[in-house]
Scaffold this active site. Sequence first.
Site, mmCIF file in Angstrom:
data_model
loop_
_atom_site.group_PDB
_atom_site.id
_atom_site.type_symbol
_atom_site.label_atom_id
_atom_site.label_comp_id
_atom_site.label_asym_id
_atom_site.label_seq_id
_atom_site.Cartn_x
_atom_site.Cartn_y
_atom_site.Cartn_z
ATOM 1 N N SER A 30 89.825 62.437 128.007
ATOM 2 C CA SER A 30 89.868 63.449 127.361
ATOM 3 C C SER A 30 89.667 64.881 128.028
ATOM 4 C CB SER A 30 88.385 63.370 126.262
ATOM 5 O OG SER A 30 87.953 64.585 125.529
ATOM 6 N N TYR A 88 79.008 61.852 125.409
ATOM 7 C CA TYR A 88 80.401 61.445 125.243
ATOM 8 C C TYR A 88 81.183 61.648 126.230
ATOM 9 C CZ TYR A 88 84.875 61.980 123.490
ATOM 10 O OH TYR A 88 86.428 62.086 123.467
ATOM 11 N N LYS A 124 83.688 59.117 128.943
ATOM 12 C CA LYS A 124 85.059 59.059 129.464
ATOM 13 C C LYS A 124 85.339 59.257 130.894
ATOM 14 C CE LYS A 124 87.118 59.177 125.231
ATOM 15 N NZ LYS A 124 87.838 58.222 124.842
#
Length: 358
Positions: free
Chosen positions: A130, A154, A158
């Site tokens: 991402s 979050y 990643k």
Amino acid sequence: MATKAILVTGGAGYIGSHTVLQLLVSGFKTVVIDNLNNSSEIAMRRVKELAGEFGNNLSFHKVDLRDKPALMQIFDTTMFEAVIHFSGLKAVGESVQKPLLYYNNNLIGTITLLEVMAAHGCKNLVFSSSATVYGWPKEVPCTEESPLSALNPYGRTKLFIEEICRDIYRADPEWKMILLRYFNPIGAHPSGYIGEDPHGVPNNLMPFIQQVAVGKRPVLTVFGNDYNTVDGTGVRDYIHVVDLAEGHIAALHKLEDSKIGYEVFNLGTGKGTSVFQMVAAFEKASGKKIPLVIADRRPGDAEIVYASTEKAERELNWKAKYSIDDMCRDQWNWVSKNPYGYESPESNNNNADNGCYT
């Protein structure tokens, strides 16, 4: 490779379902695993229908990635050429409130997957990363060499998974790993039969816009109109989900290159669009007025983020084709036909969830 089997984790989700459809129509045998935490098995049934005769090459298993025995069983019964790994929780706000949930699900799930892949000699991976790994970029466009600084749990999951993959490759160069850093996916398949259907409160701009357009929300809240941008609102790189899906097919073919080891690619359009510009484009596509309320900036929101896409264009032979107008047209086509997503009354008539089918 087109006769080989591909495992897709999280394949019933928004990006996953569109990619599974592209895999099927490209001739791949596709096995999907998904715990249906933020997705719907109805999406898989619709993908199977859209794929026509190629739909017979789809199988689905309701499995959590952290369930190692179940994962081992799937690998025991199918020889996979590669894995496309989408699975993961992805709500930024929730990740701040429940960091352990995110680290457990995203990191342990990925580690379990990589262990099972290694045990079965499957060492080809396309990972769904991402643009959140760039944090608040000091310079745009973001290149694959831009500094990395995730701002929330979050984004850190990643980033940590990227580091885990890099370490695995360094330890065992037999692995081939392509990590795709997406920017902001929107839009839907042109049929309007599959699209984005987030459970609970959406995390991104477009689902909020579409919920206002169909009357599920009264207004769209715009966080900040005093940024140093064309109209004061935040700017992002929005990419059509079908373009994104085709990027995964290009990445799979790139894995056939003997020189590939560990590579990172941005997938975006290379262009920024402001919140107000996106609202105007959606109003044009839908014919609906989107009422706005201006609120203060949210802490941690970057001002301008968009991608440098030169590496993907050069090495993957991939380039985004769809415009913002195309994205809004297809988004409206999806939401006008499915105002309640996959839980629309007409959808529920066919919702027989047995957790596994071929």
